[in-house]
Design a protein around this motif. Structure first.
Motif, PDB file in Angstrom:
ATOM      1  N   GLY A 175     -46.277  67.382  21.491  1.00 32.97           N
ATOM      2  CA  GLY A 175     -47.470  67.745  20.736  1.00 32.97           C
ATOM      3  C   GLY A 175     -47.211  67.959  19.262  1.00 32.97           C
ATOM      4  N   GLU A 176     -45.946  68.145  18.882  1.00 35.53           N
ATOM      5  CA  GLU A 176     -45.619  68.360  17.474  1.00 35.53           C
ATOM      6  C   GLU A 176     -45.607  67.034  16.720  1.00 35.53           C
ATOM      7  OE1 GLU A 176     -42.757  72.311  17.835  1.00 35.53           O
ATOM      8  OE2 GLU A 176     -41.899  70.364  17.343  1.00 35.53           O
ATOM      9  N   TYR A 177     -45.811  67.138  15.413  1.00 39.00           N
ATOM     10  CA  TYR A 177     -45.751  65.966  14.541  1.00 39.00           C
ATOM     11  C   TYR A 177     -44.416  65.989  13.788  1.00 39.00           C
ATOM     12  CZ  TYR A 177     -50.649  65.102  15.493  1.00 39.00           C
ATOM     13  OH  TYR A 177     -51.832  64.819  16.119  1.00 39.00           O
ATOM     14  N   VAL A 178     -43.813  64.805  13.675  1.00 45.79           N
ATOM     15  CA  VAL A 178     -42.515  64.682  13.006  1.00 45.79           C
ATOM     16  C   VAL A 178     -42.635  63.646  11.907  1.00 45.79           C
ATOM     17  CG1 VAL A 178     -40.062  64.222  13.293  1.00 45.79           C
ATOM     18  CG2 VAL A 178     -41.366  65.225  15.187  1.00 45.79           C
ATOM     19  N   ASP A 179     -42.201  64.015  10.693  1.00 44.49           N
ATOM     20  CA  ASP A 179     -42.171  63.086   9.564  1.00 44.49           C
ATOM     21  C   ASP A 179     -40.755  62.546   9.408  1.00 44.49           C
ATOM     22  OD1 ASP A 179     -44.820  63.564   9.095  1.00 44.49           O
ATOM     23  OD2 ASP A 179     -44.481  65.035   7.501  1.00 44.49           O
ATOM     24  N   TYR A 180     -40.605  61.223   9.453  1.00 40.21           N
ATOM     25  CA  TYR A 180     -39.294  60.588   9.360  1.00 40.21           C
ATOM     26  C   TYR A 180     -39.043  60.074   7.955  1.00 40.21           C
ATOM     27  CZ  TYR A 180     -38.755  60.926  14.380  1.00 40.21           C
ATOM     28  OH  TYR A 180     -38.613  61.404  15.649  1.00 40.21           O
ATOM     29  N   GLN A 181     -37.876  60.403   7.441  1.00 40.28           N
ATOM     30  CA  GLN A 181     -37.518  60.033   6.073  1.00 40.28           C
ATOM     31  C   GLN A 181     -37.457  58.513   5.930  1.00 40.28           C
ATOM     32  OE1 GLN A 181     -33.462  60.926   4.942  1.00 40.28           O
ATOM     33  NE2 GLN A 181     -32.796  61.010   7.084  1.00 40.28           N
ATOM     34  N   PRO A 182     -37.700  58.002   4.744  1.00 34.23           N
ATOM     35  CA  PRO A 182     -37.624  56.553   4.510  1.00 34.23           C
ATOM     36  C   PRO A 182     -36.258  56.000   4.895  1.00 34.23           C
ATOM     37  CG  PRO A 182     -38.629  57.653   2.629  1.00 34.23           C
ATOM     38  CD  PRO A 182     -38.100  58.737   3.524  1.00 34.23           C
TER      39      PRO A 182
END
Length: 571
Positions: free
Chosen positions: A220-227
């Motif tokens: 359910g969590e959102y994860v931002d992945y680095q470029p």
């Protein structure tokens, strides 16, 4: 009498040994080479003369051979089969080579032991073929398990969980599925430029790693992945990414952010395999598999199996995603349409309840309506459009609109049904519907009913008894079937409640409809003269306490006593 066999000279035996493709060797009693034929010299990648006087381990140190078998043959003279594997000094296309053969004791004419004779054949091709067959069989078993276990429902999260649970059983120490974020309704600001945001839909891990993995986040969590990290690269290329035994520097570039590296190392994580999830030309997300501790890195076979599983699961995930989208639209549409029923006569109290089916079923076309008619009359309608989904919800609105036009003159229910059916037949209705109409006269204490293939209405007395009314069902509306509709009169004393409902309230797949209706008629409802909402709550909780197999719509109406008589509706 057998013919005499001429003795064979050494030249003949030499030709035989030199020409065979089997490797032949003679070892002395100390297991040093006395002779090797050209085939064995080629197998070992060592000249024949270079073998002489040397032990096996000196000539081919990369071959796993049990010399104890040869010593046993020397000791008891019993021939034995031998097998070995490894790599010799000769070039080979096989990652590991295999040989099978036999050995026997060699003696002179006087019976003295000279040494051991050894004959070997390479079976690497056969072993590779056998291993390929075994791998193919294992892959089919995994895919068969996936076909049964993945996609058992049309719920996206459940389907993702089924996938990661299977992966942890057959391929990984821990696995996670992350789906692309739409960027809407996630309660977050848009991700920073260049980063990729995904929502973690499901996670699974072996028991020893569950506590550690929980520290990396929850479903359910959102994860931002680095470029440039692994998951964005996987999505960009559409190809699996395998990372075995990565150094810290490379792991830092592949992780969602560099701060994760220390936690990965502390958990013993050393290898990862990321596979894209895509179906019908559209990206869905990724599945990540992790290995830790003593588990080996991922090999080519792991990549092939993971890709096949992801490809199969992606179809189920896409179906679940499409269903979720359509289901949400249909529910919102149907609730919006049912949220604004018509206004009954002020002398009639009305309450309604609508319950969509369980999460695994598309919304149906259940509908109801009320409408004030001339002369103090009230029209009550309950219907069920055949089919499910957005189409059924839209068609439901069509029926409601047509009913309001067709019933506005206050005709008897059978005339209203005939008028609507003619209009639908002329216009070519796409979805037939059942319908039950009631015209209620609170001043006269009476009601008139007509049915187009719908279940019978019921009357609930103030003491809680339920009586089903006998209303002959005509053909469903829009079905283009020959038949007639009949209006039936029923008394409606003060304090009695009219009850109209759809089949989802009573019908069960494993039960005859007569038994289902008997359950309704057998109810004894306490405080039935109380608020209508409370009465409907009792009915629903008694007949459909859990998620119903179909949508449930219920409409209740109660007349107010103490008014003068009114005329019967025109026929």
């Amino acid at each position: 009498m057998q013919p005499d066999v001429p003795p064979l000279g050494n030249a003949v035996w030499q030709v035989l040994l030199d020409g065979t493709r089997a490797g032949v060797a003679l070892l002395d009693r100390e297991l040093r080479f006395l002779y090797v034929n050209p085939a064995l010299a080629e197998i070992n990648g060592v000249d024949a003369d270079a073998h002489l006087g040397r032990h096996l381990a000196e000539v081919v140190p990369g071959v796993d051979f049990d010399e104890q078998i040869l010593r046993s043959v020397l000791a008891d003279g019993v021939p034995r089969e031998v097998s070995s594997s490894g790599q010799t000094r000769a070039d080979s296309a096989h990652a590991r080579r295999y040989w099978n053969g036999c050995c026997h004791r060699v003696t002179d004419d006087a019976g003295g032991v000279l040494g051991v004779g050894l004959v070997l054949l390479e079976v690497s091709e056969d072993r590779e073929t056998q291993r390929e067959l075994e791998r193919a069989r294992e892959r089919l078993l995994v895919l068969d398990a996936a076909a049964v276990r993945i996609g058992s429902t049309l719920e996206l999260e459940q389907t993702c969980q089924e996938l990661v649970d299977l992966l942890v059983e057959v391929l990984a120490d821990t696995a996670a599925v992350e789906v692309l974020s739409t960027g809407r309704r996630d309660g977050h600001r848009p991700p920073p430029h260049g980063t990729v945001r995904l929502r973690r839909a499901a996670m699974s891990a072996r028991p020893a790693l569950r506590a550690v993995v929980a520290g990396f986040g929850e479903p359910g969590e959102y994860v931002d992945y680095q470029p440039g990290s692994a998951i964005p690269r996987c999505l960009e290329t559409g190809r699996p990414i395998r990372m075995n035994l990565l150094p810290d520097e490379e792991l830092s570039r592949s992780a969602p952010n560099p701060e994760r590296v220390a936690a990965y190392r502390a958990a013993g994580i050393h290898s990862a395999l990321i596979v894209p999830l895509a179906a019908r030309g559209e990206q869905i997300g990724t599945v990540t598999m992790i290995r830790a501790g003593d588990s080996p890195g991922f090999d080519d076979e792991d990549v092939a199996v993971a890709g096949a599983l992801a490809e199969r699961a992606a179809i189920s995930l896409d179906n679940a995603r499409r269903y979720t989208r359509e289901h949400g639209i249909a529910v919102e549409l149907q609730r919006a349409l049912l949220a604004a029923p018509g206004t009954p006569n002020p002398r009639v109290d009305v309450a309604s309840r609508y319950l969509p089916a369980g999460a695994n079923d598309l919304v149906g076309g259940d509908w109801f309506d009320t409408l004030a008619l001339p002369g103090g009359l009230t029209l009550l309608a309950m219907g069920d459009v055949m089919g499910h989904g957005i189409g059924a919800a839209v068609e439901m609105s069509h029926y409601r609109s047509m009913l309001r036009v067709g019933a506005s003159e206050g005709d008897a229910p059978d005339r209203v049904l005939r008028r609507i059916d003619r209009l639908l037949s002329a216009g070519g209705a796409e979805r037939p519907a059942t319908c039950l109409l009631a015209i209620a006269d609170p001043l006269r204490g009476a009601a008139w009913f007509a049915s187009a293939g719908h279940l019978p209405p019921a009357v609930v007395s103030p003491d809680g008894r339920v009586q089903l009314l006998d209303v002959p069902p005509g053909p469903p509306l829009g079905a283009d079937l020959r038949g007639s509709y009949e209006t039936v009169y029923a008394p409606w004393p003060p304090g009695h409640t009219l009850l109209l409902y759809t089949d989802g309230l009573v019908e069960r797949r494993s039960e005859d409809i007569d038994a289902s209706l008997a359950r309704l008629a057998g109810l004894k409802l306490p405080h039935a003269d109380g608020p209508l909402d409370a009465l409907l709550g009792q009915v629903v909780s008694r007949l459909a306490p859990d998620a119903a197999e179909d949508d449930v719509a219920v409409l209740a109406a109660r007349a107010a006593p103490g008014h003068g008589p009114r005329r019967e509706p025109a026929r």
